[in-house]
Design a protein around this motif. Sequence first.
Motif, PDB file in Angstrom:
ATOM      1  N   LEU A 149       1.039  -1.157   0.078  1.00 36.63           N
ATOM      2  CA  LEU A 149      -0.137  -0.198  -0.051  1.00 36.63           C
ATOM      3  C   LEU A 149       0.751   1.210  -0.079  1.00 36.63           C
ATOM      4  O   LEU A 149       0.736   2.115  -0.673  1.00 36.63           O
ATOM      5  N   GLU A 150       1.974   1.248   0.701  1.00 35.68           N
ATOM      6  CA  GLU A 150       2.818   2.533   1.017  1.00 35.68           C
ATOM      7  C   GLU A 150       3.233   2.684  -0.570  1.00 35.68           C
ATOM      8  O   GLU A 150       3.501   3.800  -0.717  1.00 35.68           O
ATOM      9  N   ARG A 151       4.118   1.735  -0.864  1.00 36.91           N
ATOM     10  CA  ARG A 151       4.725   1.501  -2.209  1.00 36.91           C
ATOM     11  C   ARG A 151       3.899   2.412  -3.254  1.00 36.91           C
ATOM     12  O   ARG A 151       4.301   3.109  -4.157  1.00 36.91           O
ATOM     13  N   GLU A 152       2.619   1.781  -3.355  1.00 33.69           N
ATOM     14  CA  GLU A 152       1.563   2.320  -4.329  1.00 33.69           C
ATOM     15  C   GLU A 152       1.406   3.653  -4.253  1.00 33.69           C
ATOM     16  O   GLU A 152       1.361   4.284  -5.127  1.00 33.69           O
ATOM     17  N   ARG A 153       1.297   4.257  -3.004  1.00 35.10           N
ATOM     18  CA  ARG A 153       1.121   5.527  -2.741  1.00 35.10           C
ATOM     19  C   ARG A 153       2.215   6.243  -3.166  1.00 35.10           C
ATOM     20  O   ARG A 153       1.792   7.316  -3.725  1.00 35.10           O
TER      21      ARG A 153
ATOM     22  N   GLU B 290       4.509   5.565  -5.305  1.00 43.15           N
ATOM     23  CA  GLU B 290       4.486   5.729  -6.899  1.00 43.15           C
ATOM     24  C   GLU B 290       3.397   6.632  -7.646  1.00 43.15           C
ATOM     25  O   GLU B 290       3.810   7.187  -8.291  1.00 43.15           O
ATOM     26  N   ARG B 291       2.425   6.584  -6.987  1.00 47.14           N
ATOM     27  CA  ARG B 291       1.337   7.214  -7.332  1.00 47.14           C
ATOM     28  C   ARG B 291       1.686   8.792  -7.349  1.00 47.14           C
ATOM     29  O   ARG B 291       1.306   9.664  -8.234  1.00 47.14           O
ATOM     30  N   LEU B 292       2.152   9.105  -6.257  1.00 47.48           N
ATOM     31  CA  LEU B 292       2.281  10.679  -5.972  1.00 47.48           C
ATOM     32  C   LEU B 292       3.557  11.215  -7.036  1.00 47.48           C
ATOM     33  O   LEU B 292       3.401  12.111  -7.404  1.00 47.48           O
ATOM     34  N   PHE B 293       4.441  10.351  -7.087  1.00 50.57           N
ATOM     35  CA  PHE B 293       5.532  10.642  -7.978  1.00 50.57           C
ATOM     36  C   PHE B 293       5.238  10.408  -9.287  1.00 50.57           C
ATOM     37  O   PHE B 293       5.431  11.305 -10.252  1.00 50.57           O
ATOM     38  N   ALA B 294       4.553   9.592  -9.794  1.00 50.34           N
ATOM     39  CA  ALA B 294       4.544   9.063 -11.235  1.00 50.34           C
ATOM     40  C   ALA B 294       3.034   9.485 -11.956  1.00 50.34           C
ATOM     41  O   ALA B 294       3.001   9.620 -12.888  1.00 50.34           O
ATOM     42  N   GLY B 295       2.232   9.810 -10.871  1.00 54.77           N
ATOM     43  CA  GLY B 295       0.744  10.220 -11.300  1.00 54.77           C
ATOM     44  C   GLY B 295       0.096   9.002 -11.997  1.00 54.77           C
ATOM     45  O   GLY B 295       0.649   7.806 -11.741  1.00 54.77           O
ATOM     46  N   PRO B 296      -0.996   9.085 -12.447  1.00 51.57           N
ATOM     47  CA  PRO B 296      -1.795   7.909 -13.071  1.00 51.57           C
ATOM     48  C   PRO B 296      -1.290   7.290 -13.904  1.00 51.57           C
ATOM     49  O   PRO B 296      -0.640   8.002 -14.881  1.00 51.57           O
ATOM     50  N   ARG B 297      -1.060   6.015 -13.937  1.00 56.21           N
ATOM     51  CA  ARG B 297      -0.505   5.135 -14.658  1.00 56.21           C
ATOM     52  C   ARG B 297      -1.142   3.850 -14.881  1.00 56.21           C
ATOM     53  O   ARG B 297      -1.866   3.241 -13.794  1.00 56.21           O
TER      54      ARG B 297
ATOM     55  N   SER C 278       4.288  -1.017 -11.516  1.00 54.66           N
ATOM     56  CA  SER C 278       5.790  -1.025 -11.429  1.00 54.66           C
ATOM     57  C   SER C 278       6.148  -2.659 -11.400  1.00 54.66           C
ATOM     58  O   SER C 278       5.567  -3.235 -10.559  1.00 54.66           O
TER      59      SER C 278
ATOM     60  N   THR D 197       8.917  -3.416  -9.061  1.00 51.37           N
ATOM     61  CA  THR D 197       8.962  -3.750  -7.649  1.00 51.37           C
ATOM     62  C   THR D 197       7.623  -4.089  -7.196  1.00 51.37           C
ATOM     63  O   THR D 197       7.510  -5.191  -6.225  1.00 51.37           O
TER      64      THR D 197
END
Lengths: 386, 470
Positions: B178-182, B184-191, B195, B197
């Motif tokens: 969950l944390e990783r997902e959050r 990634e979202r914050l940095f990468a935006g909707p995708r 990833s 990882t």
Amino acid sequence: MSRHGVVPFLAACLLSASLSSASAQEPRAVVQGGLARALEDYHRDAALLLESVLSRDSSRITPSDPELSPFLEDLQRYVGRTRERQSFAREQGLADLRVDRAAALVYAYAGVAFGRARRFPEGHALLTAARALHPRVGQEPSPLSWAAQTDTLGTWMEEQTESWYRRLGQVRVAVSPQWTADSLRFIPLQVEAVIDSSDADAPATGAERAIYEGVRAQAEAALRDSVRASVPAFDIHLPRGTYNVRDAQGLLVPVRLSVRDSSELAIDPRVDLWAPETYAEAEAVRLKEVSEGAPGEEIDAGRIPFGKVLEMTVEVEGYERRQEQVFFYRPGFPRLDQPGVIAIQAEPGRPCLYLKEGAGRLRKPFSVKRYLKYVIIPALFVLGAR
Amino acid sequence: MGNFPVKMLAAAALMLWPRLVFGDPVADEPYENGIAAYKRKDYKSAYISFRQASEQTQKEAIYHVWLGSTCKMIYDSDPRPENLHFLLEGADAYKTSFKKNADLHHHYNSGRMTVLYAIQSAKNLIEWELSPTPLGAQLSAETGDTLLNRRTESALDSVKCLLTLGAKGLDEIWDTVLERERRERLFAGPRQAVSDTLELYLTFYAENSVHLLKTAYDVDFEGLQADYFIPKLTAACRRGETSSDPQWFRDLLYAIQFDGGHNMRAAVCRLIGRALDQEEKFEPSVAAFEKAVRYARSDSSVASLYTDLAHIAYKVDLRRAVAYDRMAYGKNPLSQVVRDNYVGHSLNLALACLDQGRIDEAITHIQTVTLFRSNYQAEAFARLARACLKSPAPDAREKAARAAREAYHLDPRYKQEYRDVLVQMGRSEELFLLDNEKGQPARPEEEQSRPATARRSSAQDSTRSAQNTP
């Protein structure tokens, strides 16, 4: 770099690459989009958890059900995460309709699940939070795969939590610090429902009765735990009705508690609350002075000396004869700590409580000359009263 | 003099004790320098030393990563049970490093090593302590039983603890996801895609949840709430559908949604049963499926499990297969698949009985399956007629005529069959009526070929469905 291993390195590359791609957008929009998507994911996960909770057979749910509690813990975790993100969005002024809706749905699902586990007050609090964020949360479609198309979330909220919550009353319990510090912690208290047929709120069906029983058992557990943890004042929730509060042995006078919308229950060492009905047994207790290990002359029950070791002989019809060495002391005066001698705190002219465990114990209370009241019951510790 | 080495050791331990307990291996020297400088009132250099010590302490996280990774390597290079505790130590080291620098991958590693440790130790315990041993059987009845029971109980307790530990490790990994997902979202935006990882984390989570449950299967899921894994496994599979291997996640999702999607025990037993069946281990696979039957809640699921059991048993014991089919039919008589399997297996069994000359038994088997509607009902009646003709019983020929007529009424392609029976019995009136029937012209060449093809197709169908065990 080699010290960190390969994967963090890759992750760093990935992050930097994605950072450069994201920097094209406005950063606030990026954060807002990320928040909304994270919350929507939590909303979907919470829907799965809710579905699992609701698939349990309702009639088999017990208080603190081991089959339900892992799901509830998980839902709590999701609620915690949602609360964190949502308050962050609030602070930063990023909360839009999407964020609020997803957060409200997470709260609402958790509220319904808590209602299913018969933790109505917690469920109600969550539903209130959900409504405050998103007033039309009740008109959202139901997340359950087996629900009909026309089902709304409001139906479940009403059915599982709200209708039951409205039937509960709140009881404010105040425990005097003397009792929590003393031995009340070791006396398990019980809450019994008094079935009264004239009561309009009385449970009618077996299912209702099971739910009421669950709520009562939870209130009892909360009462016990809070007293054990020496909490001076706390709230418990009970279905409206009449209850008896008593200890496990049922020897102290039951407190009758009538729960309407909100009631109060004071647990303190007032003897009129806790002392049982007494009956006089003038000959039952004899006190003798002890001088140099040998019993001396008998003491008149009306003139009991404080601060001396006395020998107490208890003789009641039908009970075993008992001899104890006791020591009376006033509050504020030094007490005697000596093996074999029971120190009893007392005030002149006031009744006092004496709790004693062991074989051949006395079950009935008796009094001596209206000045000292002895309550001898199987308990663990010696109690003193004002 | 014999005490000398002990004394030496004790002295060494005493000398090292403060360092072992309080000492920081990295910041030791600057720390002592700082103290010394402070004592000689050289505060400036004490400040520098302490700064150095604190910087070095911050770097300590890296050492914990090294420690954790080393522990993992020790176990990987020599995966003996004695080395299992290294995994737990490594998990601890990773946890410490996560606390120091909050790198999510360390959190994942700590969870991962905990889970691996729990699963492997539980497997070892089950293998050594909870499987029946020949030695246990040799112990005397009075003492042996209690001793064995006590030992088993304590082993079971340990397994329960280990399973709980594994579940906790999995929870940690889920938190990481969950944390990783959050992040990634914050940095990468909707995708669209997750990833690599994150996919690694999700795969590990899903795979090892199932592993843990499979381990728990051996002790009847004691100490583990199996259904607890369903929502999060479903969530993981949903996330995994955008990864590079979506089919794996989709298959897992279908597997765990057996029996209404809320019964992990039945789903896992079924998975295990199918895996064992593919390894051609008959008895264990049957045992797993029977456990699944015990856990399953809905009748249709039970029926489908019985059908699977029938397909497994079909290769070994035809009679048992028919018994399972009968139970499946009892549970879910409306399912076409269940009915067809029942009829197919019963007809094959009847054929075998006829070959062995047990005509009455064959008739019984066929008669049972003519009583309900199925795709092969006409075929069943035709076979009943054929079997009855062979039977010596007085009313058998009458029965054969009735059965042949039924077959013909259900499916006009069995006309030739009916005609043959009538000819054999010498019923010329019925034969005359049949031959002059209007509306259904007789086509002898097709009729002659038809029952044979029907028979072949039914046989094909039963083998095909045996291969396609759902």
